[in-house]
Design a protein around this motif. Structure first.
Motif, short mmCIF file in Angstrom:
data_model
loop_
_atom_site.label_atom_id
_atom_site.label_comp_id
_atom_site.label_asym_id
_atom_site.label_seq_id
_atom_site.Cartn_x
_atom_site.Cartn_y
_atom_site.Cartn_z
N MET A 1 31.94 -13.52 49.57
CA MET A 1 31.06 -12.39 49.65
C MET A 1 30.18 -12.35 48.39
SD MET A 1 32.18 -8.42 49.76
CE MET A 1 31.14 -7.27 50.54
N THR A 2 28.89 -12.09 48.58
CA THR A 2 27.99 -12.00 47.44
C THR A 2 27.37 -10.61 47.37
OG1 THR A 2 26.11 -12.84 48.71
CG2 THR A 2 27.38 -14.45 47.50
N THR A 3 27.05 -10.19 46.16
CA THR A 3 26.36 -8.93 45.94
C THR A 3 25.11 -9.22 45.12
OG1 THR A 3 27.57 -8.46 43.90
CG2 THR A 3 28.50 -7.58 45.94
N LYS A 4 24.12 -8.34 45.26
CA LYS A 4 22.87 -8.49 44.51
C LYS A 4 22.72 -7.35 43.53
CE LYS A 4 20.21 -11.12 47.84
NZ LYS A 4 18.94 -11.23 48.56
N GLU A 5 22.16 -7.69 42.38
CA GLU A 5 21.91 -6.72 41.33
C GLU A 5 20.55 -7.06 40.74
OE1 GLU A 5 24.24 -5.16 37.32
OE2 GLU A 5 24.96 -6.91 38.39
N THR A 6 19.74 -6.04 40.43
CA THR A 6 18.40 -6.27 39.90
C THR A 6 18.25 -5.58 38.55
OG1 THR A 6 17.49 -6.41 42.13
CG2 THR A 6 15.93 -6.01 40.35
N PHE A 7 17.64 -6.30 37.61
CA PHE A 7 17.35 -5.79 36.28
C PHE A 7 15.85 -5.84 36.07
CE2 PHE A 7 21.38 -8.07 36.13
CZ PHE A 7 22.24 -7.13 35.57
N THR A 8 15.27 -4.78 35.52
CA THR A 8 13.85 -4.77 35.17
C THR A 8 13.75 -4.82 33.65
OG1 THR A 8 13.33 -3.47 37.12
CG2 THR A 8 11.69 -3.50 35.37
N LEU A 9 12.95 -5.75 33.14
CA LEU A 9 12.81 -5.90 31.70
C LEU A 9 11.48 -6.52 31.35
CD1 LEU A 9 13.77 -9.21 31.31
CD2 LEU A 9 15.86 -8.10 31.92
N HIS A 10 11.18 -6.60 30.06
CA HIS A 10 9.95 -7.19 29.59
C HIS A 10 10.17 -8.66 29.27
CE1 HIS A 10 7.45 -3.61 29.42
NE2 HIS A 10 8.56 -2.95 29.09
N GLY A 11 9.11 -9.43 29.31
CA GLY A 11 9.18 -10.87 29.13
C GLY A 11 9.93 -11.33 27.90
N GLU A 24 28.21 -15.39 32.01
CA GLU A 24 29.19 -14.64 32.80
C GLU A 24 29.94 -15.52 33.79
OE1 GLU A 24 27.62 -11.14 34.66
OE2 GLU A 24 26.67 -10.50 32.80
N GLY A 25 29.26 -16.51 34.34
CA GLY A 25 29.93 -17.50 35.17
C GLY A 25 30.11 -17.18 36.64
N ASN A 26 29.94 -15.95 37.08
CA ASN A 26 30.13 -15.65 38.50
C ASN A 26 28.80 -15.46 39.23
OD1 ASN A 26 29.44 -13.22 37.31
ND2 ASN A 26 30.83 -12.01 38.55
N ILE A 27 27.74 -16.07 38.70
CA ILE A 27 26.40 -15.95 39.26
C ILE A 27 26.13 -17.11 40.20
CG2 ILE A 27 23.95 -15.79 38.69
CD1 ILE A 27 25.61 -13.48 37.57
N ARG A 28 25.63 -16.82 41.39
CA ARG A 28 25.30 -17.84 42.38
C ARG A 28 23.82 -18.23 42.31
NH1 ARG A 28 28.65 -20.66 45.19
NH2 ARG A 28 27.41 -20.50 47.04
N GLU A 76 22.44 -12.84 42.32
CA GLU A 76 23.42 -12.87 43.38
C GLU A 76 24.75 -13.27 42.75
OE1 GLU A 76 22.39 -15.13 46.86
OE2 GLU A 76 20.30 -14.48 46.72
N ARG A 77 25.73 -12.39 42.86
CA ARG A 77 27.05 -12.63 42.28
C ARG A 77 28.05 -12.95 43.38
NH1 ARG A 77 27.39 -10.60 37.04
NH2 ARG A 77 25.70 -9.20 36.48
N GLU A 78 28.97 -13.84 43.05
CA GLU A 78 30.07 -14.19 43.93
C GLU A 78 31.21 -13.22 43.66
OE1 GLU A 78 31.75 -16.03 47.04
OE2 GLU A 78 29.79 -16.58 46.26
N GLN A 79 31.64 -12.50 44.67
CA GLN A 79 32.76 -11.57 44.51
C GLN A 79 34.04 -12.24 45.00
OE1 GLN A 79 32.55 -8.77 42.98
NE2 GLN A 79 30.34 -8.59 42.90
N GLU A 80 35.11 -12.03 44.26
CA GLU A 80 36.38 -12.64 44.65
C GLU A 80 37.16 -11.75 45.57
OE1 GLU A 80 38.51 -13.90 41.21
OE2 GLU A 80 36.76 -14.83 40.36
#
Length: 80
Positions: A1-11, A24-28, A76-80
């Motif tokens: 199962m994967t989840t999505k998370e969004t961050f808004t930031l400057h360059g 973090e290591g759990n990023i797809r 997109e993160r991989e959930q265990e």
């Protein structure tokens, strides 16, 4: 199962955030979009792949960060 998370930031913070996410290591997959939601860069991450393989990706992210203002990172993160 994967989840999505969004961050808004400057360059100027883009490269730092991408490095943190890779560590973090759990990023797809990481997708970088501009403020109009146009995809600028997208790259998959594979478990256990670190170091020299990411050097070209990080160089490209650094170059992109120098050119853009506000952007979003979708993760997109991989959930265990």
């Amino acid at each position: 199962m994967t989840t999505k998370e969004t961050f808004t930031l400057h360059g100027e913070n883009l490269l730092k955030k991408v490095k943190e996410l890779i560590a973090e290591g759990n990023i797809r997959k990481i997708t970088i979009t501009d403020k109009e939601n146009k995809e600028l860069m997208s790259f998959p991450l594979t478990f256990g792949v670190v170091g020299a393989i990411f050097a070209p990706v990080l160089a490209a992210v650094g170059a992109l960060a120098a050119l853009i203002g506000e952007c979003s990172i979708t993760v997109e993160r991989e959930q265990e």
